[in-house]
Scaffold this motif. Structure first.
Motif, PDB file in Angstrom:
ATOM      1  N   ALA A   1      11.341  66.586 -61.957  1.00 57.19           N
ATOM      2  CA  ALA A   1      12.033  66.525 -63.250  1.00 57.19           C
ATOM      3  C   ALA A   1      12.294  65.081 -63.666  1.00 57.19           C
ATOM      4  O   ALA A   1      12.164  64.735 -64.842  1.00 57.19           O
ATOM      5  N   THR A   2      12.628  64.235 -62.712  1.00 53.35           N
ATOM      6  CA  THR A   2      12.830  62.815 -63.006  1.00 53.35           C
ATOM      7  C   THR A   2      11.525  62.174 -63.453  1.00 53.35           C
ATOM      8  O   THR A   2      11.491  61.428 -64.446  1.00 53.35           O
ATOM      9  N   LEU A   3      10.455  62.463 -62.733  1.00 53.99           N
ATOM     10  CA  LEU A   3       9.144  61.938 -63.108  1.00 53.99           C
ATOM     11  C   LEU A   3       8.725  62.456 -64.479  1.00 53.99           C
ATOM     12  O   LEU A   3       8.205  61.707 -65.314  1.00 53.99           O
ATOM     13  N   ARG A   4       8.971  63.734 -64.737  1.00 55.93           N
ATOM     14  CA  ARG A   4       8.608  64.327 -66.029  1.00 55.93           C
ATOM     15  C   ARG A   4       9.355  63.635 -67.169  1.00 55.93           C
ATOM     16  O   ARG A   4       8.786  63.379 -68.230  1.00 55.93           O
ATOM     17  N   GLN A   5      10.619  63.315 -66.960  1.00 62.99           N
ATOM     18  CA  GLN A   5      11.397  62.634 -68.002  1.00 62.99           C
ATOM     19  C   GLN A   5      10.783  61.270 -68.318  1.00 62.99           C
ATOM     20  O   GLN A   5      10.664  60.892 -69.480  1.00 62.99           O
ATOM     21  N   ARG A   6      10.371  60.548 -67.275  1.00 62.45           N
ATOM     22  CA  ARG A   6       9.738  59.237 -67.485  1.00 62.45           C
ATOM     23  C   ARG A   6       8.392  59.367 -68.190  1.00 62.45           C
ATOM     24  O   ARG A   6       8.062  58.573 -69.075  1.00 62.45           O
ATOM     25  N   VAL A   7       7.618  60.370 -67.813  1.00 57.94           N
ATOM     26  CA  VAL A   7       6.300  60.576 -68.422  1.00 57.94           C
ATOM     27  C   VAL A   7       6.453  60.961 -69.892  1.00 57.94           C
ATOM     28  O   VAL A   7       5.731  60.448 -70.752  1.00 57.94           O
ATOM     29  N   ILE A   8       7.394  61.838 -70.213  1.00 57.34           N
ATOM     30  CA  ILE A   8       7.619  62.229 -71.600  1.00 57.34           C
ATOM     31  C   ILE A   8       8.087  61.036 -72.425  1.00 57.34           C
ATOM     32  O   ILE A   8       7.620  60.827 -73.552  1.00 57.34           O
ATOM     33  N   ALA A   9       8.998  60.243 -71.864  1.00 58.30           N
ATOM     34  CA  ALA A   9       9.460  59.042 -72.572  1.00 58.30           C
ATOM     35  C   ALA A   9       8.299  58.083 -72.813  1.00 58.30           C
ATOM     36  O   ALA A   9       8.199  57.470 -73.889  1.00 58.30           O
ATOM     37  N   ASN A  10       7.408  57.968 -71.858  1.00 58.30           N
ATOM     38  CA  ASN A  10       6.230  57.116 -72.007  1.00 58.30           C
ATOM     39  C   ASN A  10       5.299  57.659 -73.096  1.00 58.30           C
ATOM     40  O   ASN A  10       4.745  56.900 -73.884  1.00 58.30           O
ATOM     41  N   ASN A  11       5.155  58.991 -73.151  1.00 59.22           N
ATOM     42  CA  ASN A  11       4.339  59.599 -74.207  1.00 59.22           C
ATOM     43  C   ASN A  11       4.912  59.279 -75.583  1.00 59.22           C
ATOM     44  O   ASN A  11       4.178  58.914 -76.503  1.00 59.22           O
ATOM     45  N   ILE A  12       6.222  59.422 -75.716  1.00 63.22           N
ATOM     46  CA  ILE A  12       6.875  59.150 -77.001  1.00 63.22           C
ATOM     47  C   ILE A  12       6.743  57.673 -77.363  1.00 63.22           C
ATOM     48  O   ILE A  12       6.488  57.328 -78.523  1.00 63.22           O
TER      49      ILE A  12
ATOM     50  N   GLN B   1      15.602  68.320 -69.474  1.00 62.18           N
ATOM     51  CA  GLN B   1      16.983  67.910 -69.205  1.00 62.18           C
ATOM     52  C   GLN B   1      17.824  69.105 -68.763  1.00 62.18           C
ATOM     53  O   GLN B   1      18.629  68.992 -67.837  1.00 62.18           O
ATOM     54  N   ILE B   2      17.623  70.249 -69.401  1.00 66.92           N
ATOM     55  CA  ILE B   2      18.338  71.467 -69.002  1.00 66.92           C
ATOM     56  C   ILE B   2      17.942  71.874 -67.585  1.00 66.92           C
ATOM     57  O   ILE B   2      18.784  72.228 -66.760  1.00 66.92           O
ATOM     58  N   TRP B   3      16.640  71.805 -67.278  1.00 68.65           N
ATOM     59  CA  TRP B   3      16.138  72.129 -65.948  1.00 68.65           C
ATOM     60  C   TRP B   3      16.731  71.188 -64.897  1.00 68.65           C
ATOM     61  O   TRP B   3      17.177  71.622 -63.833  1.00 68.65           O
ATOM     62  N   TYR B   4      16.750  69.903 -65.210  1.00 66.11           N
ATOM     63  CA  TYR B   4      17.302  68.899 -64.295  1.00 66.11           C
ATOM     64  C   TYR B   4      18.779  69.190 -64.020  1.00 66.11           C
ATOM     65  O   TYR B   4      19.226  69.146 -62.873  1.00 66.11           O
TER      66      TYR B   4
END
Length: 139
Positions: free
Chosen positions: A19-30, A114-117
């Motif tokens: 979930a932490t990695l996913r948050q960073r990847v999504i932020a990078n996509n944006i 974020q909800i999952w985390y």
């Protein structure tokens, strides 16, 4: 301390890492929404965990590795050893410049993540609260 932790806790720990990695990847996509040729990245964890849980592996002795440099003993893996992977989606195009980032989709995925985390953090806190109660013998 690791000998107090059940294998299910290791799965939750790896899910938190994903979930932490996913948050960073999504932020990078944006952040790369206007970058020509940028391709959206995704974090795969749940599907990999599902496959690991469905596999019928014969039960054999598995040695515990306390250092990644140690050799594996027995069949390695299992659901508690599942790690997240980052993949790139080169097939879709949203913009004429070859960029395939959809900001609305990414923001939705970020809120969902974020909800999952938060749920995983609550589960972790609950585990340690129960462990603390056992250590204090219910006092």
């Amino acid at each position: 301390m690791a000998f107090f932790l059940p294998p299910s806790f290791r799965i939750v720990e790896n899910a938190l890492d994903a979930a932490t990695l996913r948050q960073r990847v999504i932020a990078n996509n944006i952040a790369n929404v206007d970058t020509p040729g940028y391709k959206t990245q995704r974090v795969e964890f749940e599907s990999i965990l599902k496959e690991a849980l469905q596999e019928d592996k014969p039960t054999t002795f598995i040695g515990k590795r306390t250092d990644p440099r140690h050799l594996s003993i027995g069949t390695a893996g299992g659901p508690e050893e599942v790690r997240a992977r980052v993949s790139t989606d080169p097939t879709t195009w949203v913009e004429n410049n070859g960029n395939n980032v959809d900001v609305e989709y990414e923001m939705t995925k970020m809120a969902e993540n974020q909800i999952w985390y938060n749920a995983l953090v609550e589960e972790t806190n609950s585990f340690f609260t129960r462990l603390r109660e056992v250590i204090k013998e219910g006092r």
